[in-house]
Every structure is written in structure tokens, then in C-alpha cells.
Design a protein around this motif. Structure first.
Motif, PDB file in Angstrom:
ATOM      1  N   GLY A 133      38.030 138.657  38.281  1.00  0.00           N
ATOM      2  CA  GLY A 133      38.066 138.456  39.725  1.00  0.00           C
ATOM      3  C   GLY A 133      36.720 138.618  40.396  1.00  0.00           C
ATOM      4  N   ASN A 134      35.645 138.580  39.629  1.00  0.00           N
ATOM      5  CA  ASN A 134      34.294 138.810  40.133  1.00  0.00           C
ATOM      6  C   ASN A 134      34.168 140.156  40.844  1.00  0.00           C
ATOM      7  OD1 ASN A 134      31.590 138.031  40.345  1.00  0.00           O
ATOM      8  ND2 ASN A 134      31.884 137.147  42.379  1.00  0.00           N
ATOM      9  N   LEU A 135      34.913 141.151  40.350  1.00  0.00           N
ATOM     10  CA  LEU A 135      34.920 142.465  40.985  1.00  0.00           C
ATOM     11  C   LEU A 135      33.939 143.448  40.343  1.00  0.00           C
ATOM     12  CD1 LEU A 135      38.750 142.937  41.626  1.00  0.00           C
ATOM     13  CD2 LEU A 135      36.964 142.549  43.337  1.00  0.00           C
ATOM     14  N   GLN A 136      33.430 143.131  39.158  1.00  0.00           N
ATOM     15  CA  GLN A 136      32.494 144.015  38.450  1.00  0.00           C
ATOM     16  C   GLN A 136      33.036 145.452  38.407  1.00  0.00           C
ATOM     17  OE1 GLN A 136      28.844 141.991  40.619  1.00  0.00           O
ATOM     18  NE2 GLN A 136      28.113 143.283  38.941  1.00  0.00           N
ATOM     19  N   LEU A 137      34.090 145.630  37.629  1.00  0.00           N
ATOM     20  CA  LEU A 137      34.832 146.886  37.599  1.00  0.00           C
ATOM     21  C   LEU A 137      34.207 147.897  36.642  1.00  0.00           C
ATOM     22  CD1 LEU A 137      38.372 145.243  37.572  1.00  0.00           C
ATOM     23  CD2 LEU A 137      37.157 146.206  39.537  1.00  0.00           C
ATOM     24  N   TYR A 138      32.919 148.140  36.806  1.00  0.00           N
ATOM     25  CA  TYR A 138      32.206 149.076  35.938  1.00  0.00           C
ATOM     26  C   TYR A 138      31.104 149.758  36.739  1.00  0.00           C
ATOM     27  CZ  TYR A 138      29.380 144.815  35.820  1.00  0.00           C
ATOM     28  OH  TYR A 138      28.684 143.684  36.173  1.00  0.00           O
TER      29      TYR A 138
END
Length: 246
Positions: A37-42
């Protein structure tokens, strides 16, 4: 410069530092990797301070590369930032659940691998520490990770001071399945593992551990049922505390 066919895990590093500029370039470039989701969950916690590395070392069974590397990176599955963003934008975040952890962990591991590839292209050496998920609560406490942030990978990074031999890999046919998953018959197991089991270093591994087969070294010595069950409980406990198993 390394290619993927000659890459090695590096555990010994020169005293030479990794510049802040180079590290920033690599951390930035790695963010072009895939992300849900282009959320960059890191998030990445950079550890350079010797005292902090010494505090982290016991969580990684005191492996010497933790204190010996110029840089230690702890890559975290992070839904805290997105949740705070939602809270500040009148959006109701529902990311305190196991699916969200899996999504964030996948993002974090994709980022980790991309970073390693880029770092090795620049001549740096890396060691991936699987111990990150063995005692996560210690890492959480030391790095002061808030709710919805969970450590999933650690990388030691520096300029190589060794050139270890390449480690063996299974044949491609051992792990690639065409159209549907093919069962591993005894005959296929024999074919896929015969070469690995015949390597002199693996036969010596069996001998020094007093076992009959290489598989027994893994089940009885390296990754035992009791250790796996105990560390699984620790992992689940940490996930609950961090809010991913509400």
C-alpha cells in the motif's frame, strides 16, 4: 564488489568506519523496495555507540559481530507511525492485530534484503541475525520501541575483514514447484540432500556433535523442539505487549 553468486555472510570487520553519508545513501535507496500500500511499514534503529552494542549483544547470544561491527541495524515492523498519522488525520486505524504485524514484517524484511543487496554492491559486508526474534523483548526494552513496533531483523554492517568460503545451497529443483506443490518422496529427499550431506564440512559437523545424520544435528542440537517452543512463547508474549495480538 560482490555479485549474488559470490555473496558471503561477513562476521569479521575492519576497524574502518562506515560513513554517515554512505549509510544514509543506502538507507534511502533501499526504500525503493516493494511495500504494501506504499505505506513503508518499517523503521530502522541505527546503533553505532559501543555501549549500546554491548547492551544489545546478550539478546543475540553475545555473537561477537554485534560488538565488532561498526554499525548494527535493527529493522522493525512498524505500524506506530501509520497509526499516529491516521490519528492526526481524523482516520480510525485498525492495525492492532496479527494481520497487520505480518504485513509490516513482510515490508521490513523486503527492506532488509534490499538494503543488504545495495550494501554488498558497495563492497560492505553484512550478517543477518536471526536471533532478533528469539528474545525480542530485550531488544524492545533496550531500543525503547513503542506499541505497534516489533523488531524482526538485525544486520551487522562494516568493511569485510575476512573472505569465508561460500556456503552450499540446494539445487533449484529442490524448492521450485511447477503449477502445484510436489510431495517430497524419500527418493526426492535423497536426490536433493545427497550432495549437502556428503560435504566434508557437514560430515565433520555430524561427527563432532555425535549424531548419525546431519538432520539430527539440526533437530537435536541447533534448533530443538524445546527451544523453539520456549522462544515461540517469548515471541507471542512480545507481540501481545506491542499490541499486535489484542
Amino acid at each position: 564488489m560482490q555479485t549474488i553468486n559470490t555473496r558471503r555472510t561477513i562476521r569479521k570487520y575492519k576497524k574502518e568506519d562506515v560513513s554517515g553519508q554512505l549509510l544514509h545513501e543506502l538507507l534511502t535507496a533501499a526504500a525503493r523496495t516493494q511495500t504494501m500500500g506504499n505505506l513503508q511499514l518499517y523503521s530502522v534503529v541505527v546503533t553505532r555507540d559501543a555501549e549500546m552494542k554491548a547492551r544489545l549483544a546478550p539478546a543475540h547470544f553475545n555473537q561477537p559481530m554485534v560488538t565488532g561491527a561498526p554499525v548494527v541495524l535493527t529493522i522493525c515492523a512498524d505500524f506506530r507511525r501509520v497509526t499516529d498519522w491516521c490519528a492526526n488525520r481524523q482516520a480510525d486505524a485498525g492495525y492492532d492485530n496479527f494481520l497487520s504485524f505480518i504485513n509490516a514484517a513482510s515490508d521490513a524484511l523486503l527492506y532488509t534484503q534490499t538494503f543488504c543487496n545495495l550494501a554488498e554492491e558497495r563492497g560492505l559486508g553484512c550478517c543477518y541475525l536471526g536471533t532478533t526474534v528469539y528474545m525480542p523483548q530485550a531488544i524492545i526494552d533496550i531500543l525503547e520501541l513503542p506499541r505497534l513496533v516489533m523488531p524482526v531483523a538485525t544486520i551487522t554492517l562494516g568493511w569485510p575483514d575476512e573472505e569465508p568460503p561460500l556456503t552450499d545451497r540446494l539445487a533449484t529443483e529442490a524448492f521450485v514447484h511447477e503449477e502445484t506443490y510436489k510431495p517430497y518422496t524419500p527418493e526426492r529427499i535423497d536426490a536433493f540432500y545427497r550432495e549437502k550431506e556428503a560435504l566434508p564440512e557437514n560430515q565433520e559437523f555430524v561427527r563432532i556433535n555425535g549424531k548419525a545424520t546431519l538432520a539430527q544435528v539440526f533437530t537435536d542440537c541447533r534448533y530443538t523442539r524445546s527451544d523453539n517452543e520456549a522462544m515461540s512463547e517469548g515471541l507471542l508474549s512480545a507481540l501481545r505487549r506491542q499490541g499486535f495480538l489484542s
